[in-house]
Design a protein around this motif. Structure first.
Motif, PDB file in Angstrom:
ATOM      1  N   ILE A   1      30.724  83.911  12.102  1.00 33.01           N
ATOM      2  CA  ILE A   1      32.012  83.717  11.944  1.00 33.01           C
ATOM      3  C   ILE A   1      32.094  82.242  12.374  1.00 33.01           C
ATOM      4  CG2 ILE A   1      34.142  84.370  12.876  1.00 33.01           C
ATOM      5  CD1 ILE A   1      33.144  87.680  12.673  1.00 33.01           C
ATOM      6  N   ASN A   2      33.707  81.504  12.536  1.00 34.70           N
ATOM      7  CA  ASN A   2      33.392  80.624  12.265  1.00 34.70           C
ATOM      8  C   ASN A   2      35.663  80.697  12.708  1.00 34.70           C
ATOM      9  OD1 ASN A   2      33.281  77.727  12.544  1.00 34.70           O
ATOM     10  ND2 ASN A   2      34.592  77.124  10.829  1.00 34.70           N
ATOM     11  N   ALA A   3      35.885  80.138  14.004  1.00 33.38           N
ATOM     12  CA  ALA A   3      34.787  79.594  15.344  1.00 33.38           C
ATOM     13  C   ALA A   3      35.600  79.561  16.269  1.00 33.38           C
ATOM     14  CB  ALA A   3      34.982  78.108  15.594  1.00 33.38           C
ATOM     15  N   TRP A   4      35.270  79.785  16.760  1.00 30.96           N
ATOM     16  CA  TRP A   4      36.100  80.427  18.352  1.00 30.96           C
ATOM     17  C   TRP A   4      37.452  80.095  18.993  1.00 30.96           C
ATOM     18  CZ3 TRP A   4      36.376  83.938  21.311  1.00 30.96           C
ATOM     19  CH2 TRP A   4      36.641  84.124  22.539  1.00 30.96           C
ATOM     20  N   ASN A   5      37.256  78.336  18.668  1.00 35.49           N
ATOM     21  CA  ASN A   5      38.399  77.999  19.239  1.00 35.49           C
ATOM     22  C   ASN A   5      38.718  76.575  18.667  1.00 35.49           C
ATOM     23  OD1 ASN A   5      36.477  76.691  20.559  1.00 35.49           O
ATOM     24  ND2 ASN A   5      37.197  76.631  23.128  1.00 35.49           N
ATOM     25  N   GLU A   6      38.929  76.951  17.907  1.00 31.68           N
ATOM     26  CA  GLU A   6      38.853  75.283  16.608  1.00 31.68           C
ATOM     27  C   GLU A   6      40.734  75.707  16.353  1.00 31.68           C
ATOM     28  OE1 GLU A   6      37.665  72.415  15.781  1.00 31.68           O
ATOM     29  OE2 GLU A   6      35.608  73.377  16.726  1.00 31.68           O
ATOM     30  N   TRP A   7      41.704  75.676  16.850  1.00 32.85           N
ATOM     31  CA  TRP A   7      42.884  75.648  17.704  1.00 32.85           C
ATOM     32  C   TRP A   7      43.891  74.506  15.960  1.00 32.85           C
ATOM     33  CZ3 TRP A   7      45.557  79.673  19.448  1.00 32.85           C
ATOM     34  CH2 TRP A   7      45.177  80.341  20.170  1.00 32.85           C
ATOM     35  N   THR A   8      43.190  73.538  16.673  1.00 31.22           N
ATOM     36  CA  THR A   8      43.780  72.496  15.280  1.00 31.22           C
ATOM     37  C   THR A   8      43.252  72.247  13.768  1.00 31.22           C
ATOM     38  OG1 THR A   8      42.098  70.810  15.658  1.00 31.22           O
ATOM     39  CG2 THR A   8      44.282  70.726  17.078  1.00 31.22           C
ATOM     40  N   GLU A   9      42.429  73.361  14.051  1.00 28.15           N
ATOM     41  CA  GLU A   9      42.117  73.608  12.381  1.00 28.15           C
ATOM     42  C   GLU A   9      42.959  74.460  11.900  1.00 28.15           C
ATOM     43  OE1 GLU A   9      37.798  72.834  12.420  1.00 28.15           O
ATOM     44  OE2 GLU A   9      37.981  70.362  12.607  1.00 28.15           O
ATOM     45  N   GLY A  10      43.276  75.762  12.645  1.00 28.44           N
ATOM     46  CA  GLY A  10      43.725  76.732  13.008  1.00 28.44           C
ATOM     47  C   GLY A  10      42.691  78.023  12.273  1.00 28.44           C
ATOM     48  N   SER A  11      41.528  78.109  13.031  1.00 30.70           N
ATOM     49  CA  SER A  11      40.098  78.521  12.495  1.00 30.70           C
ATOM     50  C   SER A  11      39.734  78.968  13.631  1.00 30.70           C
ATOM     51  CB  SER A  11      39.104  77.602  11.912  1.00 30.70           C
ATOM     52  OG  SER A  11      38.110  78.576  11.989  1.00 30.70           O
ATOM     53  N   TYR A  12      40.544  79.888  14.599  1.00 33.89           N
ATOM     54  CA  TYR A  12      39.847  80.802  16.160  1.00 33.89           C
ATOM     55  C   TYR A  12      39.920  82.060  15.882  1.00 33.89           C
ATOM     56  CZ  TYR A  12      45.106  80.719  16.282  1.00 33.89           C
ATOM     57  OH  TYR A  12      46.701  81.007  15.936  1.00 33.89           O
TER      58      TYR A  12
END
Length: 87
Positions: free
Chosen positions: A56-67
């Motif tokens: 599962i990607n990702a824990w905290n990629e806030w700027t990419e919208g993946s968290y």
């Protein structure tokens, strides 16, 4: 053909299948995310994949919208979904 340029095809409930058994799940709320994880787990438990692994990607990629990290809108929703499905 690399995994990044393999053609994708649509799947159930917001899941996009990438050939070779990869799933991409995008822009789901925590409840939809949980349903998608159940589909992934069912696939992994089916015996079809040689190596039943879920990344599962990702824990905290806030700027990419993946968290998955808790936020002010969904709280612990995404983490709870992972816990419910994969324990």
């Amino acid at each position: 053909m690399s995994r990044t340029d393999t053609p994708m095809k649509p799947g159930p409930r917001g899941i996009t299948w990438l050939l070779h058994g990869w799933f991409f799940v995008c822009k789901l709320n925590p409840e939809e995310f949980e349903k998608a994880l159940k589909d992934v787990k069912d696939f992994l438990d089916s015996g079809i994949p040689k190596y039943p692994v879920c990344t599962i990607n990702a824990w905290n990629e806030w700027t990419e919208g993946s968290y998955l990290e808790p936020d002010t809108v969904n709280g612990m929703g995404y983490l709870e979904a992972v816990r419910k499905v994969f324990g």
